[in-house]
Design a protein around this motif. Structure first.
Motif, mmCIF file in Angstrom:
data_model
loop_
_atom_site.group_PDB
_atom_site.id
_atom_site.type_symbol
_atom_site.label_atom_id
_atom_site.label_comp_id
_atom_site.label_asym_id
_atom_site.label_seq_id
_atom_site.Cartn_x
_atom_site.Cartn_y
_atom_site.Cartn_z
ATOM 1 N N MET A 89 67.275 32.309 25.629
ATOM 2 C CA MET A 89 66.248 31.439 26.143
ATOM 3 C C MET A 89 66.297 30.116 25.381
ATOM 4 O O MET A 89 66.525 30.099 24.180
ATOM 5 N N GLU A 90 66.074 29.039 26.102
ATOM 6 C CA GLU A 90 65.982 27.717 25.498
ATOM 7 C C GLU A 90 64.690 27.062 25.924
ATOM 8 O O GLU A 90 64.238 27.248 27.052
ATOM 9 N N LYS A 91 64.111 26.295 25.008
ATOM 10 C CA LYS A 91 62.851 25.615 25.309
ATOM 11 C C LYS A 91 62.834 24.284 24.577
ATOM 12 O O LYS A 91 63.097 24.222 23.377
ATOM 13 N N ILE A 92 62.522 23.220 25.298
ATOM 14 C CA ILE A 92 62.361 21.905 24.693
ATOM 15 C C ILE A 92 60.879 21.666 24.442
ATOM 16 O O ILE A 92 60.051 21.851 25.342
ATOM 17 N N CYS A 93 60.567 21.282 23.216
ATOM 18 C CA CYS A 93 59.201 20.950 22.824
ATOM 19 C C CYS A 93 59.140 19.459 22.558
ATOM 20 O O CYS A 93 59.932 18.938 21.773
ATOM 21 N N ASP A 94 58.212 18.788 23.217
ATOM 22 C CA ASP A 94 58.103 17.339 23.081
ATOM 23 C C ASP A 94 57.335 16.906 21.842
ATOM 24 O O ASP A 94 57.452 15.765 21.404
ATOM 25 N N ASN A 95 56.510 17.820 21.295
ATOM 26 C CA ASN A 95 55.666 17.447 20.161
ATOM 27 C C ASN A 95 55.266 18.699 19.379
ATOM 28 O O ASN A 95 55.614 19.816 19.750
ATOM 29 N N LEU A 96 54.505 18.485 18.300
ATOM 30 C CA LEU A 96 54.095 19.594 17.438
ATOM 31 C C LEU A 96 53.196 20.586 18.178
ATOM 32 O O LEU A 96 53.263 21.790 17.933
ATOM 33 N N ASN A 97 52.380 20.094 19.092
ATOM 34 C CA ASN A 97 51.514 20.976 19.870
ATOM 35 C C ASN A 97 52.348 21.934 20.722
ATOM 36 O O ASN A 97 52.044 23.130 20.809
ATOM 37 N N ASP A 98 53.409 21.424 21.343
ATOM 38 C CA ASP A 98 54.315 22.278 22.126
ATOM 39 C C ASP A 98 54.999 23.315 21.240
ATOM 40 O O ASP A 98 55.176 24.463 21.633
ATOM 41 N N THR A 99 55.393 22.898 20.034
ATOM 42 C CA THR A 99 56.034 23.813 19.089
ATOM 43 C C THR A 99 55.077 24.937 18.711
ATOM 44 O O THR A 99 55.462 26.108 18.662
ATOM 45 N N GLU A 100 53.827 24.590 18.483
ATOM 46 C CA GLU A 100 52.832 25.610 18.139
ATOM 47 C C GLU A 100 52.637 26.587 19.297
ATOM 48 O O GLU A 100 52.571 27.803 19.095
ATOM 49 N N LYS A 101 52.558 26.078 20.511
ATOM 50 C CA LYS A 101 52.410 26.939 21.697
ATOM 51 C C LYS A 101 53.604 27.886 21.814
ATOM 52 O O LYS A 101 53.448 29.072 22.110
ATOM 53 N N LEU A 102 54.807 27.356 21.585
ATOM 54 C CA LEU A 102 56.015 28.182 21.645
ATOM 55 C C LEU A 102 55.960 29.293 20.604
ATOM 56 O O LEU A 102 56.272 30.450 20.890
ATOM 57 N N ALA A 103 55.542 28.956 19.389
ATOM 58 C CA ALA A 103 55.443 29.961 18.317
ATOM 59 C C ALA A 103 54.425 31.038 18.678
ATOM 60 O O ALA A 103 54.650 32.227 18.415
ATOM 61 N N PHE A 104 53.316 30.649 19.295
ATOM 62 C CA PHE A 104 52.304 31.625 19.698
ATOM 63 C C PHE A 104 52.849 32.566 20.773
ATOM 64 O O PHE A 104 52.603 33.774 20.729
ATOM 65 N N GLU A 105 53.588 32.034 21.739
ATOM 66 C CA GLU A 105 54.196 32.875 22.776
ATOM 67 C C GLU A 105 55.229 33.816 22.166
ATOM 68 O O GLU A 105 55.293 34.994 22.504
ATOM 69 N N PHE A 106 56.035 33.288 21.270
ATOM 70 C CA PHE A 106 57.064 34.102 20.610
ATOM 71 C C PHE A 106 56.417 35.216 19.789
ATOM 72 O O PHE A 106 56.880 36.356 19.788
ATOM 73 N N ALA A 107 55.327 34.904 19.103
ATOM 74 C CA ALA A 107 54.645 35.887 18.251
ATOM 75 C C ALA A 107 54.185 37.106 19.062
ATOM 76 O O ALA A 107 54.155 38.223 18.536
ATOM 77 N N LYS A 108 53.851 36.905 20.321
ATOM 78 C CA LYS A 108 53.408 38.014 21.186
ATOM 79 C C LYS A 108 54.505 39.057 21.375
ATOM 80 O O LYS A 108 54.219 40.200 21.717
ATOM 81 N N THR A 109 55.756 38.677 21.152
ATOM 82 C CA THR A 109 56.882 39.608 21.352
ATOM 83 C C THR A 109 57.202 40.405 20.086
ATOM 84 O O THR A 109 58.052 41.288 20.123
ATOM 85 N N LEU A 110 56.549 40.075 18.989
ATOM 86 C CA LEU A 110 56.869 40.687 17.697
ATOM 87 C C LEU A 110 55.997 41.914 17.439
ATOM 88 O O LEU A 110 54.795 41.886 17.678
ATOM 89 N N CYS A 111 56.613 42.976 16.930
ATOM 90 C CA CYS A 111 55.851 44.191 16.635
ATOM 91 C C CYS A 111 56.089 44.683 15.213
ATOM 92 O O CYS A 111 55.525 45.691 14.798
ATOM 93 N N GLY A 112 56.920 43.995 14.454
ATOM 94 C CA GLY A 112 57.244 44.390 13.087
ATOM 95 C C GLY A 112 58.670 44.876 12.993
ATOM 96 O O GLY A 112 59.195 45.497 13.920
ATOM 97 N N GLY A 113 59.300 44.563 11.897
ATOM 98 C CA GLY A 113 60.689 44.951 11.685
ATOM 99 C C GLY A 113 61.691 43.892 12.083
ATOM 100 O O GLY A 113 62.880 44.023 11.793
ATOM 101 N N GLU A 114 61.229 42.824 12.728
ATOM 102 C CA GLU A 114 62.153 41.777 13.165
ATOM 103 C C GLU A 114 62.619 40.918 11.999
ATOM 104 O O GLU A 114 61.842 40.610 11.093
ATOM 105 N N VAL A 115 63.887 40.554 12.057
ATOM 106 C CA VAL A 115 64.464 39.580 11.133
ATOM 107 C C VAL A 115 64.832 38.374 11.986
ATOM 108 O O VAL A 115 65.604 38.488 12.938
ATOM 109 N N ILE A 116 64.247 37.234 11.643
ATOM 110 C CA ILE A 116 64.409 36.004 12.417
ATOM 111 C C ILE A 116 65.101 34.978 11.541
ATOM 112 O O ILE A 116 64.648 34.703 10.427
ATOM 113 N N THR A 117 66.197 34.437 12.022
ATOM 114 C CA THR A 117 66.880 33.385 11.280
ATOM 115 C C THR A 117 66.597 32.049 11.956
ATOM 116 O O THR A 117 66.561 31.957 13.183
ATOM 117 N N LEU A 118 66.374 31.034 11.140
ATOM 118 C CA LEU A 118 66.141 29.680 11.637
ATOM 119 C C LEU A 118 67.281 28.796 11.176
ATOM 120 O O LEU A 118 67.541 28.673 9.984
#
Length: 141
Positions: free
Chosen positions: A1-30
């Motif tokens: 999946m790819e997502k373009i964020c135009d500003n910090l508010n969009d980035t925060e929204k993306l992080a909130f959506e992504f967080a909904k998919t997490l249940c523990g045990g995930e290793v995320i690399t940035l």
């Protein structure tokens, strides 16, 4: 999946959506250049996990631990790592895959041989002053 964020508010929204998919045990690399927004994304993810204390980059401590409502967040910064034996000696890899936590690793490419086979790789590309392209890739599933 790819997502373009135009500003910090969009980035925060993306992080909130992504967080909904997490249940523990995930290793995320940035992955991304200096200033791409790795720590900013982690701060937004922490908010989504209901962590209300300030989240800062652990450049000199290597890892910060935060307690959220349901999950802990282990935030790693491997920018200064030249020798992966340093990480083996500290035992930090024992945090990877902890089922009551999410691990976020900035500059994970510096410890690539130590990473688990199953992880979520997020690549952040700076497109402008506040505009970012986020690419999400699940590895080993």
């Amino acid at each position: 999946m790819e997502k373009i964020c135009d500003n910090l508010n969009d980035t925060e929204k993306l992080a909130f959506e992504f967080a909904k998919t997490l249940c523990g045990g995930e290793v995320i690399t940035l992955t991304g250049d200096l200033g791409a927004g790795k720590t900013t994304f982690t701060q937004s993810l922490a908010k989504a996990l209901e962590i209300f204390e300030p989240v800062t980059s652990p450049t000199f401590t290597l890892m910060n631990e935060y307690q959220g409502k349901n999950l802990k967040l282990y935030h790693f910064d491997m920018y200064r790592i030249d020798d992966i034996d340093e990480i083996l000696e500290t035992g930090l890899t024992e945090y990877f895959g902890n089922n009551d936590a999410v691990c976020v690793i900035e500059w994970a490419e510096n410890i690539k041989p130590l990473l688990p086979k199953k992880l979520i790789k997020i690549t952040i590309e700076k497109l402008g002053e506040t505009k970012r392209n986020f690419k999400f890739e699940r590895i080993g599933e």
